[in-house]
Design an enzyme around this catalytic site. Structure first.
Site, mmCIF file in Angstrom:
data_model
loop_
_atom_site.group_PDB
_atom_site.id
_atom_site.type_symbol
_atom_site.label_atom_id
_atom_site.label_comp_id
_atom_site.label_asym_id
_atom_site.label_seq_id
_atom_site.Cartn_x
_atom_site.Cartn_y
_atom_site.Cartn_z
ATOM 1 N N LYS A 37 28.205 62.987 47.097
ATOM 2 C CA LYS A 37 28.880 64.142 46.533
ATOM 3 C C LYS A 37 28.763 64.153 45.011
ATOM 4 O O LYS A 37 28.927 65.179 44.364
ATOM 5 C CB LYS A 37 30.372 64.093 46.899
ATOM 6 C CG LYS A 37 30.661 64.168 48.378
ATOM 7 C CD LYS A 37 32.186 64.075 48.587
ATOM 8 C CE LYS A 37 32.534 63.946 50.045
ATOM 9 N NZ LYS A 37 33.988 63.679 50.214
ATOM 10 N N GLY A 38 28.536 62.976 44.440
ATOM 11 C CA GLY A 38 28.694 62.781 42.994
ATOM 12 C C GLY A 38 27.872 63.671 42.092
ATOM 13 O O GLY A 38 28.291 63.959 40.962
ATOM 14 N N ASP A 97 23.460 52.539 39.604
ATOM 15 C CA ASP A 97 24.158 51.292 39.282
ATOM 16 C C ASP A 97 23.251 50.112 39.645
ATOM 17 O O ASP A 97 22.492 49.619 38.823
ATOM 18 C CB ASP A 97 25.487 51.274 40.049
ATOM 19 C CG ASP A 97 26.327 50.049 39.750
ATOM 20 O OD1 ASP A 97 25.897 49.222 38.925
ATOM 21 O OD2 ASP A 97 27.408 49.901 40.338
ATOM 22 N N LYS A 125 23.335 52.674 34.689
ATOM 23 C CA LYS A 125 23.809 51.370 34.196
ATOM 24 C C LYS A 125 22.687 50.345 34.314
ATOM 25 O O LYS A 125 22.901 49.158 34.114
ATOM 26 C CB LYS A 125 24.975 50.867 35.050
ATOM 27 C CG LYS A 125 26.157 51.787 35.172
ATOM 28 C CD LYS A 125 27.228 51.137 36.064
ATOM 29 C CE LYS A 125 28.250 52.141 36.511
ATOM 30 N NZ LYS A 125 29.224 51.568 37.467
#
Ligand code: IMP
Length: 169
Positions: A37-38, A97, A125
Site C-alpha cells: 500500500k505504501g 530497506d 535505506k
C-alpha cells in the site's frame, strides 16, 4: 512526530524525478506498477507529472505484518491485471530497506518479459545498510531508521501524513 522530509521537499524531488523519467521514456507508453500500500501517494503524485501515455496498475506484497522489522518472507497478496509483456514497465516503490521485497518482485516481473523494467523509490535505506539497491531513481537516501507518512505506515497508521516523519520513542 518529528518531520524528516517536508511536504515541499517531497514535491520538489518528485518534480525532479518526473522530469528525468519523462526524458527517459519520451513518447513511449509506460505501465506504472504501484506497489501497495505504501507507494499509493507517491505513485499518484508521480503519475500526474508524467507526460508519456501511462497505464496504472497495482501489485501488493507483504513482508512486515505489523512489525517494524522485515520477516524475510515476501508474500504476493495482489497481482497486477495488465499484461506487461513487451511493454515498458516502471515499478513504483515507497521505500527500500533490506531490498528483499524489490528483489523478489523484480525476479517475478522479469519472467513476464516486459520490454524494459525500471524502478523508482521515494526513499531508500540501502546505502545506510551498506548495499546498492537495483533502483533507477531514488527520491531520498535516508538513515537506517523507521519512518512513516506519505503512504508509509506503522501498523496501518500515519499513511495520510503529507510529510515523512520519524516516530518519537
Ligand atoms: P525490504 O523488503 O526490507 O526492502 O522492505 C520494503 C518494505 O518494507 C517497504 O515497501 C515498506 O512497505 C516496508 N518498510 C521498510 N522500511 C520502512 C519504514 O521505515 N517505514 C514503513 N515501512 C517500511
Amino acid at each position: 512526530m518529528k518531520v524528516l522530509i517536508t511536504q515541499s521537499a517531497l514535491d520538489g524531488r518528485t518534480d525532479e524525478l518526473a522530469s528525468e523519467i519523462n526524458a527517459t521514456y519520451g513518447e513511449e507508453p509506460v505501465v506504472l506498477l504501484c506497489v501497495l500500500k505504501g507507494a499509493y501517494i507517491f505513485a499518484a503524485d508521480l503519475a500526474r507529472r508524467l507526460t508519456c501515455p501511462v497505464v496504472v496498475d497495482f501489485i501488493q506484497v507483504s513482508s512486515y505484518g505489523d512489525s517494524t522489522v522485515s520477516s524475510g518472507v515476501v508474500q504476493l497478496k495482489r497481482d497486477h491485471d495488465v499484461n506487461i509483456e513487451g511493454r515498458h514497465t516502471l515499478v513504483v516503490e515507497d521505500i527500500v530497506d533490506s531490498g528483499l521485497t524489490l528483489e523478489h518482485l523484480l525476479a517475478m516481473l522479469r519472467t513476464r518479459r516486459p520490454r524494459s523494467l525500471r524502478t523508482v523509490a521515494m526513499l531508500s535505506k540501502a546505502r545506510a545498510r551498506g548495499f546498492e539497491a537495483p533502483l533507477d531513481w531514488v527520491g531520498f537516501e535516508i538513515e537506517n531508521q523507521f519512518v512513516v507518512g506519505y503512504g508509509l505506515d506503522h501498523a496501518e497508521n500515519y499513511r495520510n501524513l503529507p510529510y515523512i516523519g520519524l516516530m518519537e520513542e
